[in-house]
Design a protein around this motif. Structure first.
Motif, short mmCIF file in Angstrom:
data_model
loop_
_atom_site.label_atom_id
_atom_site.label_comp_id
_atom_site.label_asym_id
_atom_site.label_seq_id
_atom_site.Cartn_x
_atom_site.Cartn_y
_atom_site.Cartn_z
N THR A 83 -0.84 6.48 3.65
CA THR A 83 -1.92 6.67 2.86
C THR A 83 -2.02 6.42 1.74
OG1 THR A 83 -2.17 8.79 4.59
CG2 THR A 83 -3.93 8.35 2.83
N LEU A 84 -2.89 5.57 0.96
CA LEU A 84 -2.59 5.13 -0.53
C LEU A 84 -2.97 6.24 -1.40
CD1 LEU A 84 -3.07 2.67 -2.42
CD2 LEU A 84 -5.39 2.75 -1.91
N GLU A 85 -4.16 7.08 -1.17
CA GLU A 85 -4.36 7.96 -2.11
C GLU A 85 -3.21 8.97 -2.35
OE1 GLU A 85 -6.26 7.10 0.55
OE2 GLU A 85 -8.34 7.17 -0.01
N ARG A 111 0.08 8.85 -1.57
CA ARG A 111 1.31 8.23 -2.03
C ARG A 111 0.88 8.11 -3.69
NH1 ARG A 111 5.10 6.05 1.96
NH2 ARG A 111 6.24 5.05 0.05
N ALA A 112 -0.22 7.89 -4.03
CA ALA A 112 -0.60 7.37 -5.55
C ALA A 112 -0.52 8.56 -6.01
CB ALA A 112 -2.00 6.53 -5.69
N LEU A 170 1.09 11.70 -5.24
CA LEU A 170 2.31 12.17 -5.48
C LEU A 170 3.12 11.54 -6.63
CD1 LEU A 170 4.58 13.93 -4.40
CD2 LEU A 170 5.25 12.23 -2.83
N SER A 171 3.00 9.84 -6.72
CA SER A 171 3.45 9.13 -7.69
C SER A 171 3.21 9.87 -8.98
CB SER A 171 3.24 7.77 -7.55
OG SER A 171 4.09 7.16 -8.26
N LEU A 172 1.88 9.92 -9.32
CA LEU A 172 1.32 10.67 -10.37
C LEU A 172 1.95 11.95 -10.87
CD1 LEU A 172 -2.49 9.87 -10.55
CD2 LEU A 172 -0.75 9.56 -12.42
N ARG A 181 4.65 13.27 -9.78
CA ARG A 181 6.09 13.33 -10.28
C ARG A 181 6.28 12.76 -11.33
NH1 ARG A 181 9.21 10.54 -4.88
NH2 ARG A 181 8.80 12.40 -3.64
N GLN A 182 5.42 11.59 -12.15
CA GLN A 182 5.43 11.21 -13.44
C GLN A 182 5.45 12.27 -14.52
OE1 GLN A 182 2.92 7.85 -12.50
NE2 GLN A 182 2.84 7.98 -14.60
N ALA A 218 8.38 6.79 7.93
CA ALA A 218 7.57 6.10 7.07
C ALA A 218 7.54 6.71 5.54
CB ALA A 218 6.14 5.86 7.69
N ASP A 255 11.27 7.26 2.14
CA ASP A 255 11.56 6.87 0.75
C ASP A 255 10.95 7.80 -0.46
OD1 ASP A 255 8.73 6.06 1.73
OD2 ASP A 255 8.59 5.14 -0.25
N LEU A 256 10.13 8.81 0.14
CA LEU A 256 9.58 9.87 -0.39
C LEU A 256 10.67 10.88 -0.89
CD1 LEU A 256 5.95 9.84 0.69
CD2 LEU A 256 6.90 8.48 -1.30
N ILE A 262 -0.23 4.65 -13.07
CA ILE A 262 0.76 5.33 -11.90
C ILE A 262 1.90 4.34 -12.03
CG2 ILE A 262 1.09 5.66 -9.56
CD1 ILE A 262 -2.10 5.94 -9.23
N SER A 263 3.12 5.02 -12.16
CA SER A 263 4.55 4.42 -12.27
C SER A 263 4.70 3.71 -10.92
CB SER A 263 5.60 5.34 -12.75
OG SER A 263 5.73 6.10 -11.47
N GLU A 288 7.64 4.27 -9.27
CA GLU A 288 8.60 4.81 -8.84
C GLU A 288 8.44 4.91 -7.22
OE1 GLU A 288 10.62 9.27 -8.03
OE2 GLU A 288 8.73 9.01 -9.03
N ILE A 289 7.38 5.16 -6.72
CA ILE A 289 7.11 5.25 -5.38
C ILE A 289 6.35 3.94 -4.93
CG2 ILE A 289 5.59 6.10 -3.57
CD1 ILE A 289 5.72 8.60 -4.96
N ARG A 290 7.08 3.39 -3.85
CA ARG A 290 6.57 2.04 -3.34
C ARG A 290 5.10 2.08 -2.80
NH1 ARG A 290 7.27 1.28 2.22
NH2 ARG A 290 8.47 3.17 2.06
N PHE A 297 -0.43 0.60 -5.41
CA PHE A 297 -0.79 1.29 -6.58
C PHE A 297 -0.08 1.23 -7.66
CE2 PHE A 297 1.18 4.22 -3.66
CZ PHE A 297 2.48 4.64 -4.24
#
Lengths: 416, 416
Positions: free
Chosen positions: A128-130, A132-133, A135-137, A139-140, A156, A159-160, B313-314, B316-318, B321
């Motif tokens: 899911t795009l939103e 993963r995006a 979560l990435s934010l 973690r930053q 899937a 990698d997280l 958004i970095s 870091e995550i594939r 986005f």
């Protein structure tokens, strides 16, 4: 308690009951079930499966987590949000993060700066795009916060950082919009001390009353589907759920997803669900429903009891509300709008819950899962897929990758 | 900035423009205006009238009021709520209390116990059931909190303690759903430091561009009304506003009231407004809109800029986005759904705001007031009354007084 949910209706529902065709329609439902079996009716979570979740909740207590941030969208959030509204509507202990909205990010940051948090990442597909995006934010800005995962596809999200210890599984055949009865709904609820055992027990019992083998005459979920089927075969094109309990408005968002994504499948289907808030929308949509085109079914939803939260209003201020409780006022308002719409020849029905307890709510969620599936079978569609959402995802991917996509819209004018 | 709001659309809007009939339709709008003049277009608040409000705000600062509780519903709350979402979405400094919901009362009590509060009671008629009931409840539990009043009928709230010092007036002809440009909208906004002067200045300028004397060719509000008029004359029965900025969802609730209560007046009018949340409802209503009955216009709303709240958004995550900002992702999602719906022959339009500033938002509110009024004139209805809401009020009064009222619905079955 003499009943749990009482269903009442005006003449439109009565006239359309047409139980003469009940056997024929039951056969149609059975045929649909054979083609598209209702996984939710078998794969829902059982109380015997709660042990790993209880261990997780204990771990969070040990970590002293004050706030659980649930990152998920659609089926991964709506069930939990509906439960949160019933348990702990106003606190920040449980926060759902759906789309990547800057204002929501601000709110999340505020909380993560002040509180000990943990993160629950929920994505059935893992892609899911939103989610993963977000979560990435997160973690930053807030590295090192404990993370847990809920998915049907652990590969899937490897990698997280998902692994067998921090990951909880959604049964593969259980669709996202049915996943409230899986770790998706139960883990957030458990974090805010909901009695998930009572909820799952009641769901199990209700499911047995309404599943496919129970014949129409004894199966109110099938009867309800037939009512809707007949009404939508007439001139009606939408259904308005008038929710008079503020605590149930988020249940309404859940129902809209369940209904729209399960049933919106063929051009001849015109049955758009919407939530109307009572009494707020008496000052908004009511005018339209009273005097504009008569194409909606009106289903009113309220509860008989708010328990100790209800209060009597004193007679200090002059008004017809004096010496009445809040729930009495809400009920009188609901009944008055039912009458006003009914007098204008609108189809009106009422669902009166006895309370908003775990037991009652589990039955309430279970009821609509069955009703919506049966209605799908009657319309001879698969209630469990969502093929229409793929096209947008493919285009979005292209846009984000900078590939060429023709603009759907052309500039017409500027407001200045 | 080259533009403020840019309007773009697909072929449905283009084909239906039919400016050949522009003169005839403009005449219809003029005729409507003569019959039902648009009071909002003359009686909106001017910056020269702000002094008493500024004095009030200073008084609240002196009282050290930390939270303003606004008691009001419908037109008395929706404008303020829309502004709050833009200014201070997540704080408790400004709280709107609409229906008499037990869960809301809990929240109000929590705040009133912890903070220095003041109360703003807003009721155009002075007789609003919910508002008087909530005030009565509040006084029971929290006596002695400073109260202020906003009304068109000070005599009707004298019994509440309203007097010339604590009461602010709404112009009599300015309907509740237009009253954001009166003390109703401006006082709550001022309390949370909104630049109401900039807002009212921009409203004044925008109003001059779109008022009735400006001919169709130069008047984008009239052009927009004609677009809607033509599209609803075809097979479409509703309009979905897809709001991709979370900050604008409450603007959407305001628009739904403005539209539904102004335009829902005749059985031949089928033009129900609804708000769809982007990207959240891509996981809910989208399936329906892609594959079920094609009866809705789809209007997308977003902003080009979130200012400093936006973040990159970095990588870091594939994911697609990576290295994109939140607003870029939201935009790509919106564009992808526009394309997907357009490819399915749905009418699609887009309103792109440049930002969510006071100036931009004032124009945005003003635009829709004009569009909705003009659409009412084209349908030859009075956009400024709401006769359909009276019947329910009369029945409610009877019910609360214990008078005999026939039940609209009869029990059909219990869920257990």
């Amino acid at each position: 308690m003499s009943h749990e949910v009482r269903f009442s209706a005006n003449k439109f529902w009565m006239n359309w009951q047409s139980m003469g065709r009940a056997q024929e329609l039951d056969a149609l439902m059975h045929a649909g079930f054979r083609k598209w079996p209702a996984a939710f009716s078998t794969d829902y979570m059982k109380t015997s499966e709660l042990a790993p979740l209880e261990k997780w909740a204990a771990e969070l207590r040990q970590l002293d987590a004050q706030t659980l941030i649930v990152i998920g969208i659609g089926g991964s959030s709506l069930g939990g949000i509906a439960l949160k509204a019933l348990i702990d509507a106003h606190s920040d202990r449980l926060i759902f993060w759906e789309g990547p909205h800057p204002s929501k990010m601000q709110k999340i940051a505020q909380i993560a700066e002040q509180k000990q948090t943990a993160v629950l990442v929920v994505s059935k597909s893992g892609t899911t795009l939103e989610t993963r995006a977000n979560l990435s934010l997160f973690r930053q800005f807030f590295p090192g916060v404990p993370e847990y995962f809920v998915t049907s596809e652990p590969a899937a999200i490897k990698d997280l950082g998902a692994n067998s210890k921090n990951t909880f599984l959604i049964p593969k055949d259980l669709g996202g919009r049915f996943s409230i009865v899986s770790p998706v709904g139960m883990m957030p609820a458990m974090f805010v001390d909901y009695n998930v055992k009572a909820f799952l027990t009641a769901f199990d019992e209700a499911n047995a009353e309404w599943e496919i083998s129970i014949p129409v005459a004894e199966n109110v979920a099938k009867q309800t589907a037939i009512h809707f089927y007949n009404l939508f075969a007439a001139r009606f094109t939408g259904v308005a759920f008038w929710v008079y309990a503020a605590d149930l408005v988020d249940w309404g968002r859940w129902l809209v997803q369940l209904w729209a994504e399960s049933l919106g499948k063929k051009p001849h289907i015109a049955a758009l669900p919407m939530i109307v808030q009572g009494p707020e929308d008496q000052h908004s949509l009511l005018q339209y429903f009273m005097e504009a085109s008569n194409r909606h079914l009106h289903c009113f939803v309220h509860t008989q009891s708010y328990g100790s939260r209800d209060s009597l209003i004193s007679s200090e201020i002059r008004g017809d509300f004096a010496d009445k409780s809040m729930s009495q006022i809400l009920n009188a308002q609901m009944k008055s709008i039912e009458s006003a719409l009914s007098a204008k020849e609108r189809p009106v029905a009422e669902y009166m819950l006895s309370d908003l307890s775990e037991t009652e709510m589990a039955r309430w969620f279970c009821f609509w899962m069955h009703v919506v599936s049966y209605l799908g079978y009657l319309w001879e569609i698969n209630p469990f897929d969502q093929p229409g959402v793929e096209a947008g995802k493919i285009i979005c991917k292209k846009l984000l990758r900078g590939e060429n996509v023709e603009e759907a819209v052309q500039p017409v004018f500027d407001l200045r």
